[in-house]
Motif scaffolding. Structure first.
Motif, PDB file in Angstrom:
ATOM      1  N   TRP A   1      23.902  48.748  22.132  1.00 56.74           N
ATOM      2  CA  TRP A   1      24.962  48.306  21.360  1.00 56.74           C
ATOM      3  C   TRP A   1      25.683  47.101  22.078  1.00 56.74           C
ATOM      4  O   TRP A   1      26.815  46.570  21.307  1.00 56.74           O
ATOM      5  CB  TRP A   1      26.066  49.311  21.218  1.00 56.74           C
ATOM      6  N   CYS A   2      25.594  46.529  23.145  1.00 53.92           N
ATOM      7  CA  CYS A   2      26.351  45.579  23.883  1.00 53.92           C
ATOM      8  C   CYS A   2      25.595  44.203  23.462  1.00 53.92           C
ATOM      9  O   CYS A   2      24.672  43.817  24.323  1.00 53.92           O
ATOM     10  CB  CYS A   2      26.241  45.816  25.488  1.00 53.92           C
ATOM     11  N   VAL A   3      26.336  43.416  22.810  1.00 54.34           N
ATOM     12  CA  VAL A   3      26.049  42.031  22.497  1.00 54.34           C
ATOM     13  C   VAL A   3      25.824  41.206  23.635  1.00 54.34           C
ATOM     14  O   VAL A   3      24.781  40.323  23.946  1.00 54.34           O
ATOM     15  CB  VAL A   3      26.956  41.434  21.394  1.00 54.34           C
ATOM     16  N   PRO A   4      26.818  41.037  24.455  1.00 50.89           N
ATOM     17  CA  PRO A   4      26.686  40.158  25.804  1.00 50.89           C
ATOM     18  C   PRO A   4      25.542  40.598  26.448  1.00 50.89           C
ATOM     19  O   PRO A   4      24.980  40.049  27.190  1.00 50.89           O
ATOM     20  CB  PRO A   4      27.975  40.299  26.475  1.00 50.89           C
ATOM     21  N   CYS A   5      25.114  42.091  26.467  1.00 48.53           N
ATOM     22  CA  CYS A   5      24.272  42.320  27.511  1.00 48.53           C
ATOM     23  C   CYS A   5      22.728  41.734  26.954  1.00 48.53           C
ATOM     24  O   CYS A   5      22.164  41.375  27.816  1.00 48.53           O
ATOM     25  CB  CYS A   5      24.147  43.895  27.310  1.00 48.53           C
ATOM     26  N   LEU A   6      22.679  41.965  25.616  1.00 49.15           N
ATOM     27  CA  LEU A   6      21.395  41.465  24.992  1.00 49.15           C
ATOM     28  C   LEU A   6      21.222  39.973  25.315  1.00 49.15           C
ATOM     29  O   LEU A   6      20.105  39.432  25.486  1.00 49.15           O
ATOM     30  CB  LEU A   6      21.286  41.884  23.585  1.00 49.15           C
ATOM     31  N   ALA A   7      22.215  39.215  24.939  1.00 53.53           N
ATOM     32  CA  ALA A   7      22.203  37.728  25.133  1.00 53.53           C
ATOM     33  C   ALA A   7      21.914  37.675  26.624  1.00 53.53           C
ATOM     34  O   ALA A   7      21.055  36.580  26.843  1.00 53.53           O
ATOM     35  CB  ALA A   7      23.840  37.065  24.852  1.00 53.53           C
TER      36      ALA A   7
ATOM     37  N   GLY B   1      30.550  52.420  40.876  1.00 50.80           N
ATOM     38  CA  GLY B   1      31.745  51.963  40.518  1.00 50.80           C
ATOM     39  C   GLY B   1      31.837  51.102  39.325  1.00 50.80           C
ATOM     40  O   GLY B   1      32.632  50.365  39.183  1.00 50.80           O
ATOM     41  N   ILE B   2      30.860  51.145  38.674  1.00 50.43           N
ATOM     42  CA  ILE B   2      30.495  50.305  37.570  1.00 50.43           C
ATOM     43  C   ILE B   2      31.300  50.858  36.281  1.00 50.43           C
ATOM     44  O   ILE B   2      31.121  51.700  35.866  1.00 50.43           O
ATOM     45  CB  ILE B   2      29.179  49.846  37.030  1.00 50.43           C
ATOM     46  N   VAL B   3      32.235  49.908  35.802  1.00 52.97           N
ATOM     47  CA  VAL B   3      33.172  50.286  34.692  1.00 52.97           C
ATOM     48  C   VAL B   3      32.364  50.001  33.297  1.00 52.97           C
ATOM     49  O   VAL B   3      32.271  50.686  32.357  1.00 52.97           O
ATOM     50  CB  VAL B   3      34.706  49.677  34.909  1.00 52.97           C
ATOM     51  N   ASP B   4      32.208  48.643  33.274  1.00 55.00           N
ATOM     52  CA  ASP B   4      31.606  48.241  31.859  1.00 55.00           C
ATOM     53  C   ASP B   4      30.147  47.370  32.059  1.00 55.00           C
ATOM     54  O   ASP B   4      29.914  46.823  33.037  1.00 55.00           O
ATOM     55  CB  ASP B   4      32.729  47.118  31.386  1.00 55.00           C
ATOM     56  N   VAL B   5      29.577  47.352  30.958  1.00 54.27           N
ATOM     57  CA  VAL B   5      28.572  46.409  30.895  1.00 54.27           C
ATOM     58  C   VAL B   5      28.463  45.268  30.067  1.00 54.27           C
ATOM     59  O   VAL B   5      29.557  45.478  29.068  1.00 54.27           O
ATOM     60  CB  VAL B   5      27.296  47.226  30.301  1.00 54.27           C
ATOM     61  N   PRO B   6      28.069  44.202  30.312  1.00 51.00           N
ATOM     62  CA  PRO B   6      26.864  44.071  31.330  1.00 51.00           C
ATOM     63  C   PRO B   6      27.371  43.950  32.704  1.00 51.00           C
ATOM     64  O   PRO B   6      28.532  43.674  33.018  1.00 51.00           O
ATOM     65  CB  PRO B   6      26.329  42.783  30.895  1.00 51.00           C
ATOM     66  N   HIS B   7      26.688  44.464  33.660  1.00 52.33           N
ATOM     67  CA  HIS B   7      26.890  44.447  35.002  1.00 52.33           C
ATOM     68  C   HIS B   7      25.836  44.145  35.658  1.00 52.33           C
ATOM     69  O   HIS B   7      24.842  44.835  35.511  1.00 52.33           O
ATOM     70  CB  HIS B   7      27.539  45.501  35.372  1.00 52.33           C
ATOM     71  N   THR B   8      25.854  43.233  36.709  1.00 48.51           N
ATOM     72  CA  THR B   8      24.749  42.910  37.478  1.00 48.51           C
ATOM     73  C   THR B   8      24.872  43.320  39.059  1.00 48.51           C
ATOM     74  O   THR B   8      25.756  42.740  39.418  1.00 48.51           O
ATOM     75  CB  THR B   8      24.210  41.573  37.143  1.00 48.51           C
ATOM     76  N   ILE B   9      23.861  43.857  39.782  1.00 49.28           N
ATOM     77  CA  ILE B   9      23.778  44.023  41.039  1.00 49.28           C
ATOM     78  C   ILE B   9      22.424  43.373  41.728  1.00 49.28           C
ATOM     79  O   ILE B   9      21.583  43.726  40.859  1.00 49.28           O
ATOM     80  CB  ILE B   9      24.208  45.320  41.580  1.00 49.28           C
ATOM     81  N   VAL B  10      22.408  42.780  42.737  1.00 51.92           N
ATOM     82  CA  VAL B  10      21.430  42.532  43.383  1.00 51.92           C
ATOM     83  C   VAL B  10      21.251  43.126  44.759  1.00 51.92           C
ATOM     84  O   VAL B  10      22.287  43.133  45.469  1.00 51.92           O
ATOM     85  CB  VAL B  10      21.378  40.828  43.689  1.00 51.92           C
ATOM     86  N   VAL B  11      19.966  43.605  44.932  1.00 57.33           N
ATOM     87  CA  VAL B  11      19.836  44.470  45.959  1.00 57.33           C
ATOM     88  C   VAL B  11      18.699  43.819  47.148  1.00 57.33           C
ATOM     89  O   VAL B  11      17.764  43.420  46.347  1.00 57.33           O
ATOM     90  CB  VAL B  11      19.175  46.071  45.571  1.00 57.33           C
ATOM     91  N   LYS B  12      18.926  44.126  48.229  1.00 56.76           N
ATOM     92  CA  LYS B  12      17.744  43.499  49.212  1.00 56.76           C
ATOM     93  C   LYS B  12      17.585  44.366  50.344  1.00 56.76           C
ATOM     94  O   LYS B  12      18.700  44.671  50.911  1.00 56.76           O
ATOM     95  CB  LYS B  12      18.221  41.895  49.716  1.00 56.76           C
ATOM     96  N   ASN B  13      16.488  44.910  50.651  1.00 54.93           N
ATOM     97  CA  ASN B  13      16.510  45.817  51.625  1.00 54.93           C
ATOM     98  C   ASN B  13      17.412  46.941  51.428  1.00 54.93           C
ATOM     99  O   ASN B  13      18.018  47.607  52.584  1.00 54.93           O
ATOM    100  CB  ASN B  13      16.652  45.153  52.787  1.00 54.93           C
TER     101      ASN B  13
END
Length: 159
Positions: free
Chosen positions: A56-62, A122-134
């Motif tokens: 339902w999140c338009v910015p997420c889809l974009a 601790g993510i409140v809203d979407v879209p939200h991006t995290i990058v994970v390494k090791n």
């Protein structure tokens, strides 16, 4: 002055609640498999982009559409994988797979239907991006505006 101090004290737990490790938990994939986050996304020196989104999140889809347009080029240049973490609840979860298929996304899709991972990070809203390494969270970004995908790619090159 007292109001300012009070506001600072209210936000202090949020500021200090920085998560550096990927939580040790499992999520179901759209392919029906269970994925253990710390085990299945632990290739040494590979960057994992976890994009939290909802149907339902338009910015997420974009954002996911824009990244999809460049994703093959990104993978040629960097050792990366994008995991689209759907935060839809049980009522809308059935829309996730058809939507992703219809858009031609090649991302691995995980379901966070009860939003446990989202809460633990601790993510409140979407879209939200995290990058994970090791298994360490090395970058986070909240929200989406056109051009953020270019900024993300430039950041990925530095990690």
């Amino acid at each position: 002055m007292i109001k300012i101090i009070y506001l600072i004290l209210l936000t202090l737990p949020t500021l200090t609640n920085v998560h550096t490790d990927l939580p040790d938990m499992s999520l179901k994939g759209a392919d029906g498999k269970m994925y253990e986050l710390q085990k299945d996304f632990a290739d040494k020196d590979k960057l994992y982009i976890f994009s939290f989104w909802a149907t339902w999140c338009v910015p997420c889809l974009a954002e996911l559409d824009e990244i999809n347009d460049q994703y093959d080029d990104w993978k040629k240049e960097l050792n990366i994988e994008l995991i689209a973490v759907a935060t839809d609840d049980a009522r809308t979860e059935k829309r996730v797979k058809p939507l992703a298929t219809g858009k031609g996304w090649s991302y691995r899709i995980l379901f966070d239907s009860n939003q446990e991972l989202k809460r633990r990070l601790g993510i409140v809203d979407v879209p939200h991006t995290i990058v994970v390494k090791n298994n360490k969270i090395v970058y986070t970004h909240s929200g989406y505006s056109p051009g953020d995908e270019t900024e993300l790619f430039e950041k990925l090159k530095t990690l």
